[in-house]
Design a protein around this motif. Structure first.
Motif, short mmCIF file in Angstrom:
data_model
loop_
_atom_site.label_atom_id
_atom_site.label_comp_id
_atom_site.label_asym_id
_atom_site.label_seq_id
_atom_site.Cartn_x
_atom_site.Cartn_y
_atom_site.Cartn_z
N THR A 249 20.81 43.72 41.83
CA THR A 249 21.19 42.64 42.65
C THR A 249 23.26 42.63 42.20
O THR A 249 23.10 42.84 41.48
CB THR A 249 20.45 41.38 42.54
N VAL A 250 23.53 42.28 43.55
CA VAL A 250 25.11 42.13 42.62
C VAL A 250 25.45 40.86 43.53
O VAL A 250 25.85 40.67 45.16
CB VAL A 250 26.30 43.33 43.86
N GLU A 251 25.73 39.77 43.08
CA GLU A 251 26.60 38.82 43.79
C GLU A 251 28.11 38.60 43.60
O GLU A 251 28.70 39.63 42.96
CB GLU A 251 26.44 37.35 42.99
N VAL A 252 28.54 37.96 45.26
CA VAL A 252 30.40 38.46 45.23
C VAL A 252 30.97 37.39 45.54
O VAL A 252 29.66 37.20 46.21
CB VAL A 252 29.89 39.82 46.57
N LYS A 253 31.75 37.16 45.13
CA LYS A 253 33.13 35.80 45.59
C LYS A 253 34.09 36.02 46.06
O LYS A 253 34.88 36.91 45.51
CB LYS A 253 32.40 34.97 44.99
N LEU A 254 34.59 35.30 47.47
CA LEU A 254 35.61 36.18 47.29
C LEU A 254 36.64 35.14 47.62
O LEU A 254 36.20 34.33 48.47
CB LEU A 254 35.64 37.21 48.87
N THR A 255 37.98 34.68 47.39
CA THR A 255 38.93 34.14 48.21
C THR A 255 40.21 34.79 47.22
O THR A 255 39.94 36.22 46.29
CB THR A 255 39.09 32.51 46.51
N THR A 256 41.14 33.95 47.56
CA THR A 256 42.96 34.66 47.96
C THR A 256 43.71 33.85 47.01
O THR A 256 43.83 32.87 47.28
CB THR A 256 43.82 34.95 48.70
N GLU B 127 29.85 27.05 47.65
CA GLU B 127 29.67 25.39 47.90
C GLU B 127 30.51 24.88 46.39
O GLU B 127 30.83 25.62 45.82
CB GLU B 127 28.16 25.69 46.90
N GLY B 128 31.85 23.66 47.50
CA GLY B 128 32.70 23.82 46.25
C GLY B 128 34.09 24.04 46.26
O GLY B 128 34.98 23.67 45.20
N GLU B 129 34.13 25.85 46.94
CA GLU B 129 35.35 26.38 46.87
C GLU B 129 35.02 27.38 47.82
O GLU B 129 34.83 27.31 48.88
CB GLU B 129 35.02 27.49 45.79
N ASP B 130 36.69 26.94 48.16
CA ASP B 130 37.39 27.56 49.18
C ASP B 130 36.71 29.01 49.19
O ASP B 130 38.12 30.11 49.41
CB ASP B 130 38.51 27.28 49.85
N ALA B 131 36.17 29.60 49.94
CA ALA B 131 35.63 30.85 49.02
C ALA B 131 34.59 31.52 49.74
O ALA B 131 33.46 30.69 50.69
CB ALA B 131 35.21 31.60 47.50
N ILE B 132 33.74 32.90 50.13
CA ILE B 132 32.92 34.07 50.71
C ILE B 132 32.00 33.53 49.85
O ILE B 132 32.96 34.89 48.73
CB ILE B 132 33.49 34.34 52.34
N CYS B 133 30.84 33.98 49.68
CA CYS B 133 29.81 34.47 48.41
C CYS B 133 28.77 35.71 50.11
O CYS B 133 28.65 35.36 51.09
CB CYS B 133 29.21 33.39 48.04
N ALA C 257 32.78 50.06 45.89
CA ALA C 257 33.50 48.78 46.36
C ALA C 257 35.33 48.93 45.33
O ALA C 257 35.97 48.38 46.18
CB ALA C 257 33.12 47.83 46.26
N ALA C 258 34.79 48.90 43.95
CA ALA C 258 36.12 49.05 43.14
C ALA C 258 37.67 50.17 43.71
O ALA C 258 38.60 48.87 43.89
CB ALA C 258 35.85 49.56 42.53
N HIS D 146 41.04 41.87 44.64
CA HIS D 146 39.72 42.09 44.13
C HIS D 146 38.27 41.35 43.64
O HIS D 146 38.80 39.99 44.16
CB HIS D 146 40.04 42.48 42.53
N PRO D 147 37.58 41.03 44.38
CA PRO D 147 36.40 40.93 43.88
C PRO D 147 35.99 39.64 42.85
O PRO D 147 36.18 39.97 42.33
CB PRO D 147 34.71 41.00 44.77
N ASP D 148 35.87 38.04 42.36
CA ASP D 148 34.79 37.99 41.98
C ASP D 148 33.18 38.21 41.75
O ASP D 148 32.95 38.06 42.98
CB ASP D 148 34.81 36.56 41.84
N TRP D 149 32.57 39.25 40.92
CA TRP D 149 31.55 39.55 41.16
C TRP D 149 30.80 39.54 40.47
O TRP D 149 30.70 39.88 38.93
CB TRP D 149 31.28 41.27 41.87
N ARG D 150 29.56 39.56 40.04
CA ARG D 150 27.90 39.78 39.15
C ARG D 150 26.77 40.79 39.28
O ARG D 150 26.66 41.05 40.80
CB ARG D 150 28.09 38.32 38.55
N ASN D 151 26.47 41.30 38.39
CA ASN D 151 25.81 42.54 38.35
C ASN D 151 24.73 42.48 37.81
O ASN D 151 25.06 42.25 36.55
CB ASN D 151 26.24 44.01 39.15
N VAL D 152 23.39 41.78 38.54
CA VAL D 152 22.47 42.60 37.95
C VAL D 152 21.16 43.05 37.84
O VAL D 152 20.39 42.72 39.46
CB VAL D 152 21.43 40.72 37.38
#
Length: 96
Positions: A69-76, A26-32, A50-51, A60-66
């Motif tokens: 669960t791993v949330e990934v966002k990809l954009t260039t 949402e609000g970005e040119d990225a996929i999640c 993945a690293a 390199h992805p923008d990601w968050r691990n809790v």
């Protein structure tokens, strides 16, 4: 040099990813996408694998691990939006 995806490129490269659970952020040119694993060790092991690919491809992805669960966002960032590198890395992440 990588270029921002054209409308045709988006249709071709992103449609198969949407079928596997990727969405436009949402609000970005990225996929999640959010990945869920059995536990923390499985999630962290996947992130480690993945690293290696992210480093190999210098993308390199923008990601968050809790916990599991791993949330990934990809954009260039270099092109200001989605590129073929994002689709390539998304396919690899799904394969891992």
């Amino acid at each position: 040099m990588t270029e921002k995806l054209s409308d045709t490129g988006r249709d071709t490269m992103l449609a198969p990813l949407y079928a596997t659970g990727w969405t436009l952020c949402e609000g970005e040119d990225a996929i999640c996408k959010t990945y869920e694993f059995a536990d923390f060790i499985e999630a962290f092991s996947w992130m480690t694998r993945a690293a290696f690919w992210a480093e190999k491809w210098n993308h390199h992805p923008d990601w968050r691990n809790v916990y599991k669960t791993v949330e990934v966002k990809l954009t260039t960032h270099d092109v200001g939006g989605l590129s073929s590198l994002d689709a390539k890395l998304a396919r690899k992440l799904d394969a891992l």
